[in-house]
Design a protein around this motif. Structure first.
Motif, PDB file in Angstrom:
ATOM      1  N   GLU B 338       0.831  -1.209   0.000  1.00 24.97           N
ATOM      2  CA  GLU B 338       0.000   0.000   0.000  1.00 24.97           C
ATOM      3  C   GLU B 338       0.868   1.261   0.000  1.00 24.97           C
ATOM      4  N   ILE B 339       1.974   1.202   0.740  1.00 23.07           N
ATOM      5  CA  ILE B 339       2.878   2.365   0.751  1.00 23.07           C
ATOM      6  C   ILE B 339       3.461   2.597  -0.641  1.00 23.07           C
ATOM      7  N   MET B 340       3.845   1.496  -1.295  1.00 23.87           N
ATOM      8  CA  MET B 340       4.427   1.645  -2.644  1.00 23.87           C
ATOM      9  C   MET B 340       3.407   2.228  -3.623  1.00 23.87           C
ATOM     10  N   GLY B 341       2.130   2.041  -3.293  1.00 18.70           N
ATOM     11  CA  GLY B 341       1.093   2.648  -4.122  1.00 18.70           C
ATOM     12  C   GLY B 341       1.012   4.168  -3.962  1.00 18.70           C
ATOM     13  N   PRO B 345       8.108   5.160  -7.366  1.00 20.13           N
ATOM     14  CA  PRO B 345       8.623   3.780  -7.497  1.00 20.13           C
ATOM     15  C   PRO B 345      10.077   3.629  -7.051  1.00 20.13           C
ATOM     16  N   ILE B 346      10.869   4.684  -7.106  1.00 20.03           N
ATOM     17  CA  ILE B 346      12.264   4.546  -6.647  1.00 20.03           C
ATOM     18  C   ILE B 346      12.384   4.662  -5.128  1.00 20.03           C
ATOM     19  N   GLY B 347      11.265   4.912  -4.454  1.00 22.53           N
ATOM     20  CA  GLY B 347      11.279   4.983  -3.003  1.00 22.53           C
ATOM     21  C   GLY B 347      11.349   3.601  -2.382  1.00 22.53           C
ATOM     22  N   SER B 348      11.294   3.579  -1.054  1.00 24.74           N
ATOM     23  CA  SER B 348      11.333   2.307  -0.349  1.00 24.74           C
ATOM     24  C   SER B 348      10.240   2.251   0.709  1.00 24.74           C
ATOM     25  N   ASN B 350      10.230  -0.341   2.815  1.00 20.27           N
ATOM     26  CA  ASN B 350      10.824  -0.945   3.996  1.00 20.27           C
ATOM     27  C   ASN B 350      11.002   0.180   4.995  1.00 20.27           C
ATOM     28  N   ASN B 351      10.733  -0.101   6.210  1.00 16.28           N
ATOM     29  CA  ASN B 351      10.890   0.893   7.245  1.00 16.28           C
ATOM     30  C   ASN B 351      12.384   1.077   7.529  1.00 16.28           C
ATOM     31  N   PRO B 352      13.013   2.264   7.429  1.00 18.14           N
ATOM     32  CA  PRO B 352      12.453   3.577   7.130  1.00 18.14           C
ATOM     33  C   PRO B 352      11.803   3.681   5.743  1.00 18.14           C
ATOM     34  N   ILE B 353      10.685   4.373   5.734  1.00 15.42           N
ATOM     35  CA  ILE B 353       9.973   4.607   4.487  1.00 15.42           C
ATOM     36  C   ILE B 353      10.600   5.817   3.808  1.00 15.42           C
ATOM     37  N   ASP B 354      11.217   5.563   2.662  1.00 11.68           N
ATOM     38  CA  ASP B 354      11.927   6.631   1.952  1.00 11.68           C
ATOM     39  C   ASP B 354      11.056   7.111   0.797  1.00 11.68           C
ATOM     40  N   MET B 355      10.464   8.266   0.968  1.00  9.47           N
ATOM     41  CA  MET B 355       9.586   8.813  -0.071  1.00  9.47           C
ATOM     42  C   MET B 355      10.384   9.486  -1.181  1.00  9.47           C
ATOM     43  N   THR B 356      11.680   9.596  -0.996  1.00  8.40           N
ATOM     44  CA  THR B 356      12.619  10.234  -1.948  1.00  8.40           C
ATOM     45  C   THR B 356      12.348  11.736  -2.063  1.00  8.40           C
ATOM     46  N   VAL B 357      13.266  12.369  -2.753  1.00  7.51           N
ATOM     47  CA  VAL B 357      13.214  13.818  -2.930  1.00  7.51           C
ATOM     48  C   VAL B 357      11.991  14.246  -3.750  1.00  7.51           C
ATOM     49  N   GLU B 358      11.321  13.300  -4.370  1.00  4.92           N
ATOM     50  CA  GLU B 358      10.130  13.601  -5.174  1.00  4.92           C
ATOM     51  C   GLU B 358       8.862  13.687  -4.326  1.00  4.92           C
ATOM     52  N   ALA B 359       8.978  13.456  -3.025  1.00  2.00           N
ATOM     53  CA  ALA B 359       7.793  13.393  -2.160  1.00  2.00           C
ATOM     54  C   ALA B 359       6.981  14.684  -2.170  1.00  2.00           C
ATOM     55  N   THR B 360       5.682  14.524  -1.961  1.00  2.00           N
ATOM     56  CA  THR B 360       4.783  15.676  -1.868  1.00  2.00           C
ATOM     57  C   THR B 360       4.125  15.695  -0.483  1.00  2.00           C
ATOM     58  N   ASN B 361       3.539  16.841  -0.135  1.00  2.00           N
ATOM     59  CA  ASN B 361       2.770  16.952   1.113  1.00  2.00           C
ATOM     60  C   ASN B 361       1.722  15.844   1.197  1.00  2.00           C
ATOM     61  N   GLU B 362       1.057  15.600   0.073  1.00  2.00           N
ATOM     62  CA  GLU B 362      -0.044  14.626   0.051  1.00  2.00           C
ATOM     63  C   GLU B 362       0.462  13.220   0.350  1.00  2.00           C
ATOM     64  N   GLN B 363       1.662  12.909  -0.128  1.00  2.00           N
ATOM     65  CA  GLN B 363       2.211  11.579   0.147  1.00  2.00           C
ATOM     66  C   GLN B 363       2.502  11.416   1.640  1.00  2.00           C
ATOM     67  N   TYR B 364       3.048  12.452   2.250  1.00  2.00           N
ATOM     68  CA  TYR B 364       3.218  12.416   3.707  1.00  2.00           C
ATOM     69  C   TYR B 364       1.862  12.076   4.347  1.00  2.00           C
ATOM     70  N   GLN B 365       0.858  12.832   3.965  1.00  2.00           N
ATOM     71  CA  GLN B 365      -0.466  12.690   4.576  1.00  2.00           C
ATOM     72  C   GLN B 365      -1.035  11.292   4.391  1.00  2.00           C
ATOM     73  N   GLU B 366      -0.954  10.787   3.169  1.00  2.00           N
ATOM     74  CA  GLU B 366      -1.537   9.464   2.906  1.00  2.00           C
ATOM     75  C   GLU B 366      -0.837   8.368   3.690  1.00  2.00           C
ATOM     76  N   ILE B 367       0.473   8.478   3.796  1.00  2.00           N
ATOM     77  CA  ILE B 367       1.202   7.439   4.534  1.00  2.00           C
ATOM     78  C   ILE B 367       0.875   7.518   6.021  1.00  2.00           C
ATOM     79  N   ILE B 368       0.829   8.723   6.562  1.00  2.00           N
ATOM     80  CA  ILE B 368       0.503   8.856   7.985  1.00  2.00           C
ATOM     81  C   ILE B 368      -0.900   8.290   8.257  1.00  2.00           C
ATOM     82  N   LYS B 369      -1.841   8.604   7.390  1.00  2.00           N
ATOM     83  CA  LYS B 369      -3.198   8.063   7.561  1.00  2.00           C
ATOM     84  C   LYS B 369      -3.195   6.544   7.488  1.00  2.00           C
ATOM     85  N   LEU B 370      -2.463   6.021   6.529  1.00  2.00           N
ATOM     86  CA  LEU B 370      -2.360   4.567   6.377  1.00  2.00           C
ATOM     87  C   LEU B 370      -1.795   3.917   7.645  1.00  2.00           C
TER      88      LEU B 370
END
Lengths: 459, 459
Positions: B338-341, B345-348, B350-370
């Motif tokens: 679900e996190i990879m969704g 795709p170049i992120g990880s 595996n915990n630590p969850i690496d959203m990479t430099v491409e991360a957005t505010n929304e991705q932070y939010q979705e992962i925290i909610k998940l």
């Protein structure tokens, strides 16, 4: 190896230069145009001009010599572009492009191919998958940053090598904020060719470099690192933050950089043998590099603590006592008497020396001078607390005049005004540490390095 | 004990009020005049008016009731002045004046005399030898500071009790700079009467107080502290920095406060038993109080790390693994999928969850909610890195909306822009920590306190 043409190139080609704002090929060109004094050659077959500069179809079109080419093309074009650089006898190429070993599969194959081609020529490579280099003295920056949100430091004496691009840029932002300068920043990327060993070997011989700080998740060649570091640390200190020292950290690092690491259980012992100072986190990394770049070595570990806030002296004593690396100097009755002649009568000449809230700049100065002239003390931890009503910003100039005596490791606790003072001090090469623990740890790192250099005896 | 008239006095007398700038009796009056809404009575037989206010010859002249009198007179006048306060039935007196037990000899005698007199009446005393109190919600400050060089924080939920005046004010400056508010600050001084035990007992029942932080060099009554703290920490967390825990520190503390301390070898064990969180330095003191004031409790110690910078995740993993207090959560294959969704795709995942430099505010939010919806994780260490190009300051508002789910312990590394974001977050009650280690340690303190409160099981 002579890396002068990488660190001080006379001409730079930007392959994948772009007029589109926000694109990496545009950012790099904009960065260079603003500050780099050498020749800049934008390369992109689609344009005649970019940012008012002539744009070339390919690198072979350029008549002059190219010291450094920066490739920021999609990964599938990198190899052909690199071959053209080889043909042109470009001395160094930085491949910014990602999508190599770190993504596995096809990327891994591409990286192997790249390696083979590199081996066939003289052109040396940094990267791929790197934010590149930042060399303020020469106005070179290949880093993609959002300028309003991420500062870049001025020129200084710390060389910073990082395997992580993001952590690299984060710390440059920290440096900029505190007015700490860097000699150079190099993000290693996937290290298909040039690695940390070649870099530290070169950097240690640059007279402007006073310390090398490194973030590594794996060693390119651990044995070679050991040998080179052993030699280098007799000239210039190396501070290393090694990511992936625990199993979890290693798992994380292994994904992130695509590098598998050998187990390194005894990292601490190995680093000690080759004289490398170990940092446990990014704060220690910066703090130690800062101390080792700027402070004279310590002859021993007898510390005098100078404070205007009793509680700060008490806490500092506790922290030093618990660590067992440094010792709180025993002051003779004669020295104490002389100190009491300087400070207010309600102060204390027992170490920690408490000058009380009544302290003045001049009292700081007289005590430091006094302690410079006694064997009872090897270094001083001085809390420069600008909240004391009779202390003012002239304390900085005074510390500047005294900075070449015994090492002064300066602590500071405070807010906005203190931040301004810290920036002022940093620009004079006077490290300030914003917490008691960080001040003590910086002093410890200095003592450890003094032992490595044979200036102090270990305990 | 009901200390309402000390913390929220309706009328304050300033004994030793002065029109001379820089004098403590002037500073206190100026502070009050600017912000205190109750009645102010300057007292000084030499003047009819000070700062445009009617000045009284002595306290008995005043008709109304006085909740609080502040005495800033030379030490020889303190006792007679205090007696007048007793006669006037003043409820609380803060004796700012120094020159008592801390100077020994005559001062000690004077302090004993003062104690005897206090015992004969109802008037309760803070001090002597104190910078007094600071209560922003009521506009009360008795502290002598240089305003341009030392900030004072706004209103907040941390109560801060300090035996050291100087360290007290230094940390208030730190608070102000980071936009951290305080409920109240009390400098204990020589503790002839009111001590830390009475204060914590009262403060724990104030609904605006969410944590109590203390700097102590000695306990007024260790046994009583133990009993009260045991009760208090079931309501409100207490974080303690104990100065003088080593022999050297104790020697330093003993000079500085005039208090002799009993040996306290097993401090850590004792504090654990009464549920007090121990800080090792002033930074931990602030960091822990901040976390415990603002974050929900943790149900366990399974931590997810969320980052946009691989190297930060790696270093954080190392620090967590080494400490053995927290565990890096094992994410199930389903969660990882679900996190990879969500992340690039170049992120990880595996915990630590690496959203990479491409991360957005929304991705932070979705992962925290998940992660809020899975038992695999008890809390999240989130690195809010504003240097990532697709992240912006709206991340703060997003974190604000999510702050009542599982605890989010937020790390941040950076410079000027990051500092602005930290201040913004702090004003919303979202603690930000400026280093990886400090973020992890704050999470550890939260977990320890969660165990104390019976929310989490110890390991």
């Amino acid at each position: 190896m002579d890396l002068n043409s990488l660190f001080s190139p006379k001409a730079i080609a930007v392959i994948g230069a772009s007029p589109e704002e926000g694109k990496i090929g545009n950012v790099i060109l904009t960065n260079l145009k603003g500050s780099y004094k050498g020749k800049i050659y934008p390369i992109n077959p689609k344009y005649d001009h970019i940012l008012g500069m002539n744009c070339y179809k390919n690198i072979s079109e350029i008549e002059g010599e190219i010291d450094l080419a920066i490739i920021s093309l999609p990964s599938k074009y990198v190899i052909s572009s690199f071959k053209e650089c080889q043909d042109k006898k470009v001395k160094y190429v930085i491949i910014v492009t990602a999508g190599f070993k770190e993504i596995g599969g096809e990327g891994e194959k591409l990286e192997d191919e790249l390696k083979n081609i590199i081996a066939q020529g003289e052109t040396r490579v940094i990267g791929p998958n790197t934010v590149g280099i930042y060399i303020p003295r020469n106005g070179i920056s290949t880093a993609l940053t959002v300028k309003e949100r991420s500062g870049m430091p001025g020129n200084g004496n710390i060389a910073y090598i990082s395997q992580s691009g993001a952590l690299g840029l984060l710390l440059l932002d920290v440096f900029a904020y505190q007015n700490i300068g860097v000699h150079s920043f190099i993000n290693l990327g996937n290290r298909v060719d040039l690695n940390e060993n070649t870099l530290i070997d070169y950097l240690a011989d640059q007279k402007e470099v006073k310390s090398i700080m490194m973030y590594l998740e794996s060693f390119s060649d651990g044995k070679e690192f050991f040998e080179i570091a052993k030699k280098v640390t007799q000239k210039v200190p190396i501070v290393l933050l090694k990511g992936g020292i625990t199993q979890s950290g290693q798992k994380a690092a292994s994904h992130h950089t695509g590098a598998m690491m050998r187990s390194m259980e005894h990292l601490e012992g190995v680093l000690k043998q080759c004289g490398v100072i170990k940092a446990s986190d990014e704060t220690e990394l910066v703090d130690y590099a800062l101390a080792l770049s700027n402070l004279p070595l310590m002859r021993g570990n007898k510390i005098a603590i100078l404070t205007t806030a009793g509680g700060v002296g008490v806490t500092c004593s506790d922290i030093i006592s618990k660590s067992n690396v440094l010792h709180i100097a025993n002051l003779s009755e004669q020295t104490k008497k002389e100190i009491m002649g300087i400070i207010p009568p309600i102060g204390s000449a027992n170490n920690p020396i408490d000058m009380t809230v009544e302290a003045t700049n001049e009292q700081y100065q007289e005590i430091i001078k006094l302690l410079n002239n006694t064997d009872e003390v090897d270094a001083m931890i001085v809390f420069a607390l600008f909240q004391s009503p009779k202390v003012d910003e002239n304390l900085i100039a005074m510390l500047d005049r005294l900075k070449n005596g015994k090492p002064l490791i300066i602590g500071n606790i405070g807010g906005s005004f203190s931040h301004d003072m810290v920036c002022k001090a940093m620009s004079l090469g006077i490290p300030f540490y914003p917490s008691i623990t960080r001040t003590v740890k910086a002093a410890e790192a200095l003592y450890k390095y003094s032992i490595i250099r044979g200036e102090a005896n270990g305990n």
